[in-house]
Scaffold this motif. Structure first.
Motif, PDB file in Angstrom:
ATOM      1  N   ASP A 173       0.812  -1.215   0.000  1.00  0.00           N
ATOM      2  CA  ASP A 173       0.000   0.000   0.000  1.00  0.00           C
ATOM      3  C   ASP A 173       0.848   1.269   0.000  1.00  0.00           C
ATOM      4  O   ASP A 173       0.318   2.366  -0.217  1.00  0.00           O
ATOM      5  N   LEU A 215       0.299   2.455  -3.340  1.00  0.00           N
ATOM      6  CA  LEU A 215      -1.078   2.648  -3.787  1.00  0.00           C
ATOM      7  C   LEU A 215      -1.355   4.068  -4.275  1.00  0.00           C
ATOM      8  O   LEU A 215      -1.983   4.240  -5.333  1.00  0.00           O
ATOM      9  N   LEU A 221       0.037  -2.475 -11.565  1.00  0.00           N
ATOM     10  CA  LEU A 221      -1.215  -2.860 -10.921  1.00  0.00           C
ATOM     11  C   LEU A 221      -1.301  -4.363 -10.665  1.00  0.00           C
ATOM     12  O   LEU A 221      -1.693  -4.768  -9.553  1.00  0.00           O
ATOM     13  N   PRO A 222      -0.960  -5.227 -11.629  1.00  0.00           N
ATOM     14  CA  PRO A 222      -0.986  -6.669 -11.322  1.00  0.00           C
ATOM     15  C   PRO A 222      -0.034  -7.051 -10.191  1.00  0.00           C
ATOM     16  O   PRO A 222      -0.354  -7.941  -9.388  1.00  0.00           O
ATOM     17  N   TYR A 268       0.776  -5.148  -7.664  1.00  0.00           N
ATOM     18  CA  TYR A 268       0.127  -4.702  -6.429  1.00  0.00           C
ATOM     19  C   TYR A 268      -0.965  -5.679  -6.008  1.00  0.00           C
ATOM     20  O   TYR A 268      -1.052  -6.066  -4.822  1.00  0.00           O
ATOM     21  N   LEU A 269      -1.797  -6.088  -6.946  1.00  0.00           N
ATOM     22  CA  LEU A 269      -2.892  -7.006  -6.629  1.00  0.00           C
ATOM     23  C   LEU A 269      -2.376  -8.368  -6.176  1.00  0.00           C
ATOM     24  O   LEU A 269      -3.037  -9.055  -5.383  1.00  0.00           O
ATOM     25  N   ASP A 309       0.319  -8.694  -4.464  1.00  0.00           N
ATOM     26  CA  ASP A 309       1.084  -8.420  -3.246  1.00  0.00           C
ATOM     27  C   ASP A 309       2.569  -8.749  -3.418  1.00  0.00           C
ATOM     28  O   ASP A 309       3.224  -9.206  -2.478  1.00  0.00           O
TER      29      ASP A 309
END
Length: 248
Positions: free
Chosen positions: A114, A117, A184-185, A187-188, A190
């Motif tokens: 995050d 983010l 983004l992938p 981040y999703l 983790d």
């Protein structure tokens, strides 16, 4: 001297003048463009805290708190340096607040990913902004350069300049979309370390590539006798930013 804004067509050309050697001109024009969009200091300020975060997170067995402390500490150091250099206050505050918000979010959720983010939201907003501006034929690069040169929006009546700034605008749309597609992938999923590395690689190194491509696209889209006006506008923008730094 003339009072009021000048249109791109009003920039005089001097017959018989000798052009600068290609290597020198290319170097100066490239750095004028870089200065116009923040210079080396802004690029390093934006990249080093994120790099420090991912390094400390990796070295300290993926502990969130030490990584956040180092990132915030670097943010404070850069803010102090900017204050000492008398940089514009908005640059000082903006750079530190960005790091602080990211740290607060990551600390509140306990999720290291995050920390990145806010950057994802910022990239999405920029991509959407540049896309909408280009579709509406109001490219943001043209607005920035036009204001710096004193043209206002007169450049929109010039098909050559409008086309040049739109072409450059699509580069910026692609830049921010590419960052989202890659980051983004991660981040999703983790994948904090991979995300941190991607942020660093796609930060100031890719930004420098974007600046150079912007320069090449605009120069290729503008006739040689008109290029001096665009170059002068970028230099005026850089000079205006430096002037603010000296006054504040």
């Amino acid at each position: 001297m003339t009072d009021g804004p000048r249109s791109p067509e009003d920039v005089p050309t001097v017959a018989g003048t000798q052009p600068e050697p290609p290597s020198k001109a290319t170097k100066e024009e490239g750095f004028s463009l870089l200065s116009a969009f923040g210079g080396w200091g802004g690029l390093l300020d934006a990249g080093l805290p994120g790099l420090a975060f991912v390094l400390v997170f990796t070295l300290f067995d993926q502990q969130l708190r030490p990584a956040l402390m180092v990132a915030i500490g670097l943010g404070v150091v850069f803010a102090v340096i900017r204050l000492v250099r008398r940089d514009p206050l908005q640059n000082v505050v903006g750079g530190f607040i960005g790091i602080a918000i990211a740290a607060v979010i990551a600390n509140a959720t306990g999720n290291a990913a995050d920390f990145y983010l806010p950057g994802l939201f910022i990239n999405g907003a920029y991509a959407l902004g540049y896309l909408i501006a280009n579709v509406l034929r109001w490219p943001l690069i043209g607005l920035v350069v036009g204001l710096a040169a004193g043209w206002g929006t007169a450049w929109r009546q010039d098909p050559v300049l409008l086309r040049a700034f739109q072409r450059a605008g699509w580069l910026w749309v692609g830049f921010f979309v590419l960052k989202l597609v890659v980051q983004l992938p991660l981040y999703l999923a983790d994948q904090v370390v991979a995300l941190g590395v991607a942020r660093v690689v796609m930060g100031w190194p890719l930004w420098l590539v974007l600046m150079w491509l912007t320069y090449l696209v605009v120069k290729a889209s503008v006739p040689a006798d008109r290029w001096s006006a665009v170059k002068q506008a970028a230099e005026q923008l850089a000079a205006r930013q430096n002037g603010k730094s000296e006054r504040e």
